[in-house]
Scaffold this active site. Sequence first.
Site, short mmCIF file in Angstrom:
data_model
loop_
_atom_site.label_atom_id
_atom_site.label_comp_id
_atom_site.label_asym_id
_atom_site.label_seq_id
_atom_site.Cartn_x
_atom_site.Cartn_y
_atom_site.Cartn_z
N ASP A 15 0.78 -1.25 0.00
CA ASP A 15 0.00 0.00 0.00
C ASP A 15 0.81 1.29 0.00
OD1 ASP A 15 -1.92 -1.96 0.25
OD2 ASP A 15 -2.56 -1.38 2.27
N LYS A 81 -7.36 -3.63 -3.09
CA LYS A 81 -8.07 -4.36 -2.04
C LYS A 81 -8.83 -3.40 -1.14
CE LYS A 81 -3.97 -4.36 0.99
NZ LYS A 81 -4.47 -3.57 2.12
N CYS A 116 -2.19 -2.68 8.14
CA CYS A 116 -2.07 -3.61 7.01
C CYS A 116 -0.84 -4.50 7.11
CB CYS A 116 -2.07 -2.83 5.70
SG CYS A 116 -3.61 -1.92 5.42
#
Length: 203
Positions: A15, A81, A116
């Site tokens: 990310d 996602k 994450c």
Amino acid sequence: MTQQRIANPALFVCDLQEKFRPAIHEFPKVVATTQKLLRASKILNIPVFATTQNKARLGETCPELQLDAPEGVQTLIHADKTLFSMITPEVQKALDPLRANGPISAIIVGIESHICVTQTTIDLLRAGHKVYVIADGVSSCNKEEVPVALARLRHEGAVVTTSESFIYEAVGDAGTPEFRQIIKVVKDTSASTKESLQTLCKI
């Protein structure tokens, strides 16, 4: 090449997106460490998995990483996602060929360390894989979250290490042709490595 000390490695880039740039503590340092590991992954033939978190809202992966660019590293998957963990069904499917060789050694860089990165690490550990969390390659919006997250992940069973330590362990042997290329990466990035360690590794 001689057998790698780290079995069945895979690099996970979590990310690293444009809209996080102003919010994440020392974001440029995380990007610099990721760039170094991407260069090493190309030399050592380590596959790369990358994700974005809701890119319609949070933007594309940072362009300087050159993921899937003609001159850059080609990922096995570069998935968007909404899950916080990178281990989505789509990523799991892309992992299947590697898992056929046994548990993977996942190397994780990206953001955020306590969300994450943490959930990705835990999912991989619970699936029986080994996980290396790169301390100079992860961060969060609030810098205080980072050492707490790394301490938790170490307790969960992850290896918390640095990018340079991982690279040397991955190559394993100074007598290989790959080492000549790796040492160039290490020398080229020595200044940025020092800066990243000084700002991101106060554990």
